[in-house]
Design a protein around this motif. Structure first.
Motif, PDB file in Angstrom:
ATOM      1  N   ASP A  51      44.852  38.513  27.405  1.00  0.00           N
ATOM      2  CA  ASP A  51      43.995  37.654  26.575  1.00  0.00           C
ATOM      3  C   ASP A  51      44.124  36.181  26.942  1.00  0.00           C
ATOM      4  O   ASP A  51      44.054  35.300  26.078  1.00  0.00           O
ATOM      5  CB  ASP A  51      44.290  37.872  25.089  1.00  0.00           C
ATOM      6  N   PHE A  52      44.368  35.912  28.256  1.00  0.00           N
ATOM      7  CA  PHE A  52      44.313  34.561  28.818  1.00  0.00           C
ATOM      8  C   PHE A  52      45.348  33.634  28.196  1.00  0.00           C
ATOM      9  O   PHE A  52      45.084  32.470  27.909  1.00  0.00           O
ATOM     10  CB  PHE A  52      42.894  33.989  28.671  1.00  0.00           C
ATOM     11  N   ALA A  53      46.537  34.194  27.985  1.00  0.00           N
ATOM     12  CA  ALA A  53      47.644  33.429  27.417  1.00  0.00           C
ATOM     13  C   ALA A  53      48.763  33.317  28.448  1.00  0.00           C
ATOM     14  O   ALA A  53      48.816  34.040  29.436  1.00  0.00           O
ATOM     15  CB  ALA A  53      48.156  34.098  26.145  1.00  0.00           C
ATOM     16  N   GLY A  54      49.664  32.387  28.187  1.00  0.00           N
ATOM     17  CA  GLY A  54      50.784  32.177  29.087  1.00  0.00           C
ATOM     18  C   GLY A  54      50.427  31.260  30.234  1.00  0.00           C
ATOM     19  O   GLY A  54      49.356  30.644  30.276  1.00  0.00           O
ATOM     20  N   SER A  55      51.322  31.159  31.189  1.00  0.00           N
ATOM     21  CA  SER A  55      51.150  30.259  32.324  1.00  0.00           C
ATOM     22  C   SER A  55      49.999  30.708  33.223  1.00  0.00           C
ATOM     23  O   SER A  55      49.675  31.899  33.304  1.00  0.00           O
ATOM     24  CB  SER A  55      52.448  30.191  33.128  1.00  0.00           C
ATOM     25  N   VAL A  56      49.378  29.730  33.899  1.00  0.00           N
ATOM     26  CA  VAL A  56      48.214  29.962  34.758  1.00  0.00           C
ATOM     27  C   VAL A  56      48.604  29.796  36.222  1.00  0.00           C
ATOM     28  O   VAL A  56      49.360  28.891  36.582  1.00  0.00           O
ATOM     29  CB  VAL A  56      47.079  28.973  34.416  1.00  0.00           C
ATOM     30  N   SER A  57      48.066  30.672  37.074  1.00  0.00           N
ATOM     31  CA  SER A  57      48.170  30.521  38.526  1.00  0.00           C
ATOM     32  C   SER A  57      46.755  30.425  39.074  1.00  0.00           C
ATOM     33  O   SER A  57      45.997  31.398  39.015  1.00  0.00           O
ATOM     34  CB  SER A  57      48.909  31.715  39.147  1.00  0.00           C
ATOM     35  N   ASP A  58      46.366  29.257  39.569  1.00  0.00           N
ATOM     36  CA  ASP A  58      44.993  29.021  40.022  1.00  0.00           C
ATOM     37  C   ASP A  58      44.916  29.077  41.543  1.00  0.00           C
ATOM     38  O   ASP A  58      45.818  28.618  42.246  1.00  0.00           O
ATOM     39  CB  ASP A  58      44.473  27.682  39.504  1.00  0.00           C
ATOM     40  N   GLN A  70      60.799  33.536  45.281  1.00  0.00           N
ATOM     41  CA  GLN A  70      60.830  32.084  45.398  1.00  0.00           C
ATOM     42  C   GLN A  70      61.767  31.689  46.539  1.00  0.00           C
ATOM     43  O   GLN A  70      62.704  32.427  46.834  1.00  0.00           O
ATOM     44  CB  GLN A  70      61.324  31.472  44.079  1.00  0.00           C
ATOM     45  N   PRO A  71      61.519  30.606  47.261  1.00  0.00           N
ATOM     46  CA  PRO A  71      60.539  29.567  46.921  1.00  0.00           C
ATOM     47  C   PRO A  71      59.203  29.703  47.636  1.00  0.00           C
ATOM     48  O   PRO A  71      58.400  28.773  47.611  1.00  0.00           O
ATOM     49  CB  PRO A  71      61.257  28.301  47.387  1.00  0.00           C
ATOM     50  N   THR A  72      58.934  30.834  48.289  1.00  0.00           N
ATOM     51  CA  THR A  72      57.738  30.934  49.127  1.00  0.00           C
ATOM     52  C   THR A  72      56.570  31.638  48.453  1.00  0.00           C
ATOM     53  O   THR A  72      55.470  31.654  48.989  1.00  0.00           O
ATOM     54  CB  THR A  72      58.073  31.685  50.427  1.00  0.00           C
ATOM     55  N   CYS A  73      56.778  32.239  47.286  1.00  0.00           N
ATOM     56  CA  CYS A  73      55.689  32.981  46.656  1.00  0.00           C
ATOM     57  C   CYS A  73      54.708  32.038  45.959  1.00  0.00           C
ATOM     58  O   CYS A  73      55.016  30.878  45.685  1.00  0.00           O
ATOM     59  CB  CYS A  73      56.246  33.985  45.647  1.00  0.00           C
ATOM     60  N   TYR A  74      53.514  32.559  45.677  1.00  0.00           N
ATOM     61  CA  TYR A  74      52.570  31.861  44.805  1.00  0.00           C
ATOM     62  C   TYR A  74      52.983  32.153  43.365  1.00  0.00           C
ATOM     63  O   TYR A  74      53.065  33.310  42.959  1.00  0.00           O
ATOM     64  CB  TYR A  74      51.143  32.341  45.058  1.00  0.00           C
ATOM     65  N   GLU A  75      53.227  31.093  42.593  1.00  0.00           N
ATOM     66  CA  GLU A  75      53.792  31.275  41.268  1.00  0.00           C
ATOM     67  C   GLU A  75      52.824  30.817  40.181  1.00  0.00           C
ATOM     68  O   GLU A  75      51.811  30.184  40.449  1.00  0.00           O
ATOM     69  CB  GLU A  75      55.108  30.501  41.140  1.00  0.00           C
ATOM     70  N   PHE A  76      53.171  31.157  38.943  1.00  0.00           N
ATOM     71  CA  PHE A  76      52.457  30.619  37.789  1.00  0.00           C
ATOM     72  C   PHE A  76      52.858  29.156  37.630  1.00  0.00           C
ATOM     73  O   PHE A  76      54.051  28.829  37.601  1.00  0.00           O
ATOM     74  CB  PHE A  76      52.785  31.426  36.534  1.00  0.00           C
ATOM     75  N   LYS A  77      51.849  28.281  37.508  1.00  0.00           N
ATOM     76  CA  LYS A  77      52.099  26.844  37.629  1.00  0.00           C
ATOM     77  C   LYS A  77      52.217  26.103  36.299  1.00  0.00           C
ATOM     78  O   LYS A  77      53.034  25.198  36.167  1.00  0.00           O
ATOM     79  CB  LYS A  77      50.966  26.199  38.445  1.00  0.00           C
ATOM     80  N   SER A  78      51.367  26.436  35.345  1.00  0.00           N
ATOM     81  CA  SER A  78      51.284  25.601  34.145  1.00  0.00           C
ATOM     82  C   SER A  78      52.410  25.922  33.166  1.00  0.00           C
ATOM     83  O   SER A  78      53.107  26.936  33.283  1.00  0.00           O
ATOM     84  CB  SER A  78      49.933  25.809  33.457  1.00  0.00           C
TER      85      SER A  78
END
Length: 280
Positions: A51-58, A70-78
């Motif tokens: 339901d579009f909650a929590g951290s965002v990865s754009d 980590q540290p090379t993965c694409y992570e959740f940013k916000s």
């Protein structure tokens, strides 16, 4: 004289230092804007929770592999639940703000079960893809919705000699070539586009050499390729099912130069296919 030179050099040094600092300061915001945890127009975004909650990865482009550590993965940013966690196999919902339908894949390199997310849609990932997301790209176009399963091969029952497109009769390559010619209206043959296609396990590389796209997931009308075995195997994809499996027409799968139609999945086992040539 030397004093003036020294002052000039010091002045140049100061100017260069200021210029370098200025360039660095200007570059940082541009990099941050590309992946800043805000789902901007033109981006495809994952959310850690449903339901579009929590951290965002754009994301602003397709990704074949998000990375797993980590540290090379694409992570959740916000900020929010899941911030800093690798996005691979950890997303629960998504928002597609691109202009194309985005296809999410169960496996890296665009393989396995899929879920298509229309442009502008905000959706929870389905039960198969939730926390099992490994790659994404615009949903491939081309090919039909489905093709009827049929044994229309003109050399059925023949196991010797060469067909008009220079493959041995009764083999999987001969039938696949016939299917491409008759169902896709492509004048395919063993030296199509100046490339020698040869055995089935060479077809994916031959396609790439000829500039024909090869995907990790199927679409109706593709030629499916199994790389394993002495000669490999090819078949014609007639239909892709909603659960990620797909159906193929083929010859000589179990020997005997016979026709078969079966439902299969993406993979590297002898019963599966891992590469998909898209002539159209």
């Amino acid at each position: 004289m030397s004093t003036r030179v020294g002052r000039a050099l010091r002045a140049i040094g100061v100017s260069v230092a200021i210029a370098v600092v200025g360039v660095g300061a200007a570059a940082a915001p541009a990099q941050a804007a590309s992946r800043d945890g805000v789902c901007d127009s033109g981006e495809f975004c994952y959310y850690y929770n449903s339901d579009f909650a929590g951290s965002v990865s754009d994301h602003g482009s397709s990704l074949a592999d998000y990375g797993a550590t980590q540290p090379t993965c694409y992570e959740f940013k916000s900020a929010g639940n899941g911030q800093g966690v690798c996005v691979k196999n950890n997303a629960a919902s998504a928002w597609n703000r691109t202009g194309s339908t985005i296809r999410v894949y169960y496996n890296s390199d665009f393989g396995g079960a899929t879920q298509d997310i229309a442009s502008g849609a905000k959706v929870n990932l389905n039960a198969t893809l939730k926390n099992n997301n490994a790659s994404h790209q615009p949903a491939p176009t081309g090919g039909g919705g489905s093709y009827p399963a049929k044994d229309d091969y003109p050399y059925r029952g023949q196991t010797t000699g060469v067909d008009p497109w220079n493959f041995y009769k009764g083999q999987c390559t001969s039938f696949a070539a016939w299917a491409v010619r008759s169902r896709l209206d492509v004048a395919f043959h063993n030296y199509y586009d100046g490339v020698h296609w040869g055995n089935a396990n060479n077809w994916a590389n031959a396609a790439r050499s000829a500039g024909i796209p090869v995907y990790g997931s199927p679409k109706a009308g593709d030629v499916a390729v199994r790389l394993g075995g002495t000669f490999g195997h090819v078949a014609f994809v007639t239909r892709v099912n909603s659960n990620g499996t797909f159906e193929v027409d083929e010859y000589n799968y179990n020997g005997g130069s016979a026709y078969s139609h079966r439902t299969v999945s993406v993979g590297t086992a002898n019963s599966q296919f891992s590469q998909f040539i898209r002539f159209k």
